[in-house]
Structures are given as structure tokens and as C-alpha cells.
Design a protein around this motif. Structure first.
Motif, short mmCIF file in Angstrom:
data_model
loop_
_atom_site.label_atom_id
_atom_site.label_comp_id
_atom_site.label_asym_id
_atom_site.label_seq_id
_atom_site.Cartn_x
_atom_site.Cartn_y
_atom_site.Cartn_z
N ASP A 302 0.81 -1.23 0.00
CA ASP A 302 0.00 0.00 0.00
C ASP A 302 0.84 1.28 0.00
N HIS A 303 2.12 1.13 0.27
CA HIS A 303 3.00 2.31 0.31
C HIS A 303 4.02 2.28 -0.83
N PHE A 304 3.71 1.59 -1.89
CA PHE A 304 4.58 1.52 -3.08
C PHE A 304 5.91 0.82 -2.79
N GLU A 305 5.95 0.07 -1.70
CA GLU A 305 7.17 -0.64 -1.35
C GLU A 305 7.17 -2.00 -2.06
N THR A 306 8.32 -2.34 -2.62
CA THR A 306 8.44 -3.63 -3.30
C THR A 306 8.65 -4.72 -2.25
N SER A 307 8.85 -5.95 -2.73
CA SER A 307 9.11 -7.04 -1.78
C SER A 307 10.48 -6.88 -1.12
N VAL A 308 11.31 -5.96 -1.60
CA VAL A 308 12.57 -5.65 -0.93
C VAL A 308 12.31 -4.46 0.01
N ARG A 309 12.39 -4.70 1.28
CA ARG A 309 12.06 -3.67 2.27
C ARG A 309 12.89 -2.41 2.05
N GLY A 310 12.23 -1.27 2.07
CA GLY A 310 12.94 -0.01 1.90
C GLY A 310 13.11 0.42 0.45
N PHE A 311 12.66 -0.42 -0.48
CA PHE A 311 12.81 -0.08 -1.90
C PHE A 311 11.42 0.15 -2.52
N PHE A 312 11.19 1.39 -2.95
CA PHE A 312 9.87 1.81 -3.43
C PHE A 312 9.94 2.07 -4.94
N ILE A 313 8.86 1.77 -5.64
CA ILE A 313 8.79 2.12 -7.07
C ILE A 313 7.45 2.78 -7.35
N THR A 314 7.52 3.91 -8.04
CA THR A 314 6.26 4.60 -8.36
C THR A 314 6.22 4.94 -9.85
N SER A 315 5.30 5.78 -10.21
CA SER A 315 4.97 6.20 -11.59
C SER A 315 4.50 5.00 -12.42
N MET A 316 4.85 4.94 -13.69
CA MET A 316 4.22 3.96 -14.58
C MET A 316 4.25 2.50 -14.06
N PRO A 317 5.34 2.05 -13.44
CA PRO A 317 5.34 0.65 -12.95
C PRO A 317 4.36 0.39 -11.80
N ALA A 318 3.73 1.45 -11.28
CA ALA A 318 2.75 1.25 -10.19
C ALA A 318 1.34 1.02 -10.73
N MET A 319 1.19 1.07 -12.05
CA MET A 319 -0.16 1.02 -12.64
C MET A 319 -0.90 -0.28 -12.35
N GLN A 320 -0.18 -1.38 -12.27
CA GLN A 320 -0.87 -2.66 -12.09
C GLN A 320 -1.55 -2.74 -10.71
#
Ligand SMILES: Cc1cc2nc3c(=O)[nH]c(=O)nc-3n(C[C@H](O)[C@H](O)[C@H](O)COP(=O)(O)OP(=O)(O)OC[C@H]3O[C@@H](n4cnc5c(N)ncnc54)[C@H](O)[C@@H]3O)c2cc1C
Length: 353
Positions: A302-320
Motif C-alpha cells: 500500500d505504500h509503493f514498497e516492493t518485496s525488498v524492504r525499503g525499496f519503493f517504485i512509483t509512476s508507470m510501474p505502479a499502474m498494475q
């Protein structure tokens, strides 16, 4: 904003209006910027790329955001932190990383189309944005959505001798797109970030189709008069059958409707498709193998965090996980607030008062 500066053509207009601003605090909005210039939205809509970039510069100044103008070559996870290696060889260590990679590395060229074109004969729209050599040239643009028609208008204005547009579908209508429903949806996600992912597949598909149809079945009406020219030929319901380069360096193209055209340049307005394995910054380091993905997108919480703790991805790759709106500037206010909320809660946990 490098994509806007280097991969969109001068003279381009945005489809979004003044309400899609960048400030999560709703202070440094586009309207506030206009007020500081004694203007109103009516004076500037549709928004030109040039105008939008002056807003971004103003926004950056107001927020005192300093950027480090250097590319990160490689990103690695090392024990309890991340190490970002710059192209200069410097290493930046960080507890958290937010990646907002934008569109550039996701430029999409369908494999079947590429197979029909001689190597080096084509460029994707994001790579062909300088039209100073367009005078008297003949173009084929493959694609039939906003970018295809906007590149066509800009090429005509730059003096192109002919612009052919070939697309597999019917030509879209010149009509005003309605994005008014998007902003409340995205704003509400600050309080309910899992709203989109909780929807049934049918509900998700309906929303994605609504977004797609506003953007793809309509072309901005301000393009219509700019395309009224005998130099433009639109070929709906066509595909390329073959393309050969002749001795003069021209491209002889046959279309499925039997039409044979000769052009000097081929532009592919074939859009963008997310696959995070294509991001050089990830493929060079050790993170890609650690991130859980689905259909080329990162799986995000819910906070754009990937399965690697502390690593976030936003913009187009968040669309799914967050919805199709996240490919647009409108969503940055929500993603910024959700990422910051997660960082603040971790900071509070580490440093209880
Ligand atoms: C033709 C077209 C028209 C559009 N029109 C609109 C519109 O009207 N309204 C709208 O809201 N959206 C529009 N969009 C979408 C818009 O482009 C995106 O929403 C926006 O660019 C996303 O911003 P971003 O900062 O995430 O990515 P980008 O603007 O793509 O920026 C990515 C940034 O990441 C940096 N970067 C990438 N890799 C590295 C690295 N390895 N090291 C360091 N930095 C790196 C780049 O230098 C760049 O600054 C349009 C897109 C296209 C393609």
C-alpha cells in the motif's frame, strides 16, 4: 522531468489541464503559479509543454528541491542499506530508495512490426523529437492515437512534404476527453490505498477501459484544424506488409490495403509497456532478482514498497497495483503522501519520543 525536456517535441501540448498539479499539500498548484503571473487557466489551456516546464521549475524553487544531475548506473542491496553507483563511479548509500523511472525505458515496439522493418529504418516517437530536418521529407507514422496525430501535426508545421498515418484500427474521433472523474479517485486513494487492488478483475478492467477509451478513442480537438492538409494521408485499418530500402535510401512500404508509399522516415507511435527488467539501473545490480514481479510490473504494497524492504517504485510501474492513472502526473500527490507516510512511521518506530 528529463523525459519531458528531452523526449517530447517542442510545440507539444499536454492533454491534462491545470488541475493536475504536483503539490501533495495543494499549495504550489498550477493555479497558484498562474496567480503569481496574473493569469488564469483560460489563458494557458491547453497547456503547452513549455508552459508546463516553467511550472515545474517554479514548483522546484518553491519547495527548495535540489537535484543531483547525475545518472545512477547501478543499484544494489548490501546488508542493511542500498548502494547506488553513479556513472562517475561515486557511491551513494541510503536506507531507502524511491525509483520513479518514468516512461523512457518502456518505449514499446511490437516484435512483429520490428521484424518487417529494415534495421535502422525507424525511430520511436520518444527518440524523434527534433524536427529541424523535417523540411520536404516524407514520413510514415505507424500508430493512430494522440502521439501519432500530434507528431503528424508538428511535422507538417515543420515543413514535411507528406505524412502518412497507418493504424490497425479505425481512426479515433476528435473530441474532448473527460478526465474529471480521475482526480477524486486518485485523491481518495491516500486514505484507501488498496482500493484498486481490492476490486474484482471485471471492475479493474472497466476502469482501465474507461481510462483507455478517454485517452485512445479520442484525439484532442485542437489538433483537427492543424491536420487539414493534402499532405496528410490517414490509412485506418492497415498494417505494413513489407518495407524495403531502395538504392536512394528511401523506404518503399506496402500496406495491407494495397497502397504502396515511398517515405524518407518511419516513426513508430506505438506507445509504452512496462517491464522493469528493462531498467538499466536494476538489470545492472542485484535487486532485480530479489523483487517480486507480476507481468513485468513490481508487486507493491500500500505504500509503493516492493518485496525488498525499503525499496519503493512509483509512476508507470505502479499502474498494475494502483490503477492506470499512475502513469500520469496526477498521481504523484498520492504516491508522495503514501511513501512519506511509510517513511515517517518507520522513523517514529526507530526514534520513539
Ligand atoms: C507523449 C506523452 C504525453 C503525455 N502527456 C501527459 C499529460 O498530458 N499529462 C500527464 O499528466 N502525463 C502525461 N504523460 C505522462 C507523463 O510523461 C508521465 O506522467 C511523467 O513523465 C511521469 O513523470 P516521472 O517523473 O515519473 O518520469 P519522467 O518524466 O519519465 O522522468 C524520469 C526521470 O528519472 C530519471 N532517471 C531515469 N533513470 C535514471 C537513472 N538511472 N539515474 C538517475 N536518474 C534517472 C530521468 O532522468 C528523469 O528525470 C505523457 C506521456 C507521453 C509519453
Amino acid at each position: 522531468m528529463e523525459f519531458w525536456r528531452a523526449h517530447m517535441p517542442k510545440g507539444m501540448f499536454l492533454r491534462s489541464a491545470c488541475d493536475w498539479h504536483l503539490d501533495p499539500q495543494n499549495v504550489h498548484t498550477i493555479e497558484a503559479y498562474l496567480q503569481s503571473r496574473g493569469q488564469t487557466p483560460k489563458d494557458v489551456e491547453p497547456l503547452s509543454l513549455d508552459f508546463y516546464l516553467t511550472y515545474v521549475d517554479w514548483f522546484q524553487q518553491q519547495k527548495n528541491i535540489e537535484s543531483l544531475p547525475v545518472y545512477i548506473k547501478q543499484l544494489d542491496r548490501e546488508n542493511d542499506h542500498f548502494a547506488a553507483t553513479t556513472v562517475n563511479g561515486d557511491v551513494i548509500n541510503a536506507k531507502h530508495v524511491v525509483l520513479a523511472p518514468g516512461f523512457r525505458h518502456f518505449a514499446h515496439i511490437p516484435a512483429d512490426l520490428k521484424a518487417k522493418l529494415p534495421a535502422g529504418s525507424f525511430q520511436h516517437t520518444c527518440e524523434y523529437v527534433d524536427f529541424t530536418d523535417a523540411t520536404n521529407k516524407r514520413y510514415l507514422i505507424v500508430g493512430g492515437r494522440q502521439s501519432a496525430f500530434e507528431w503528424a501535426a508538428l511535422l507538417l508545421e515543420a515543413g514535411a512534404a507528406a505524412v502518412h498515418l497507418s493504424h490497425r484500427h479505425d481512426s479515433p474521433a476528435f473530441a474532448v476527453a473527460d478526465w474529471s472523474w480521475v482526480k477524486p479517485m486518485v485523491d481518495n486513494m491516500v486514505d484507501d490505498p488498496s482500493w484498486f487492488r481490492r476490486l474484482s478483475q471485471k471492475e479493474k478492467d472497466d476502469i482501465s477501459y474507461h481510462m483507455w477509451s478517454e485517452g485512445r478513442l479520442k484525439i484532442e480537438p485542437w489538433l483537427e484544424s492543424r491536420l487539414q492538409s493534402e499532405r496528410v494521408k490517414v490509412w485506418p485499418q492497415t498494417e505494413i506488409v513489407s518495407c524495403i530500402e531502395n538504392e536512394s535510401g528511401e523506404f518503399e512500404v506496402k500496406l495491407t490495403n494495397g497502397e504502396a508509399i515511398t517515405v524518407d522516415k518511419i516513426i513508430l507511435a506505438t506507445g509504452y509497456k512496462v517491464d522493469i527488467a528493462r531498467l538499466p539501473v536494476l538489470s545492472a545490480g542485484n535487486l532485480l532478482e530479489q523483487i517480486e514481479t507480476r507481468n513485468g510490473f513490481p508487486v507493491l504494497n500500500d505504500h509503493f514498497e516492493t518485496s525488498v524492504r525499503g525499496f519503493f517504485i512509483t509512476s508507470m510501474p505502479a499502474m498494475q497495483d494502483f490503477g492506470p492513472f499512475f502513469g500520469f502526473t496526477n498521481s504523484v500527490r498520492t504516491s508522495a503522501r503514501l511513501i512519506i507516510a511509510r517513511l515517517c512511521s518507520e522513523s517514529a518506530r526507530r526514534h520513539p519520543s
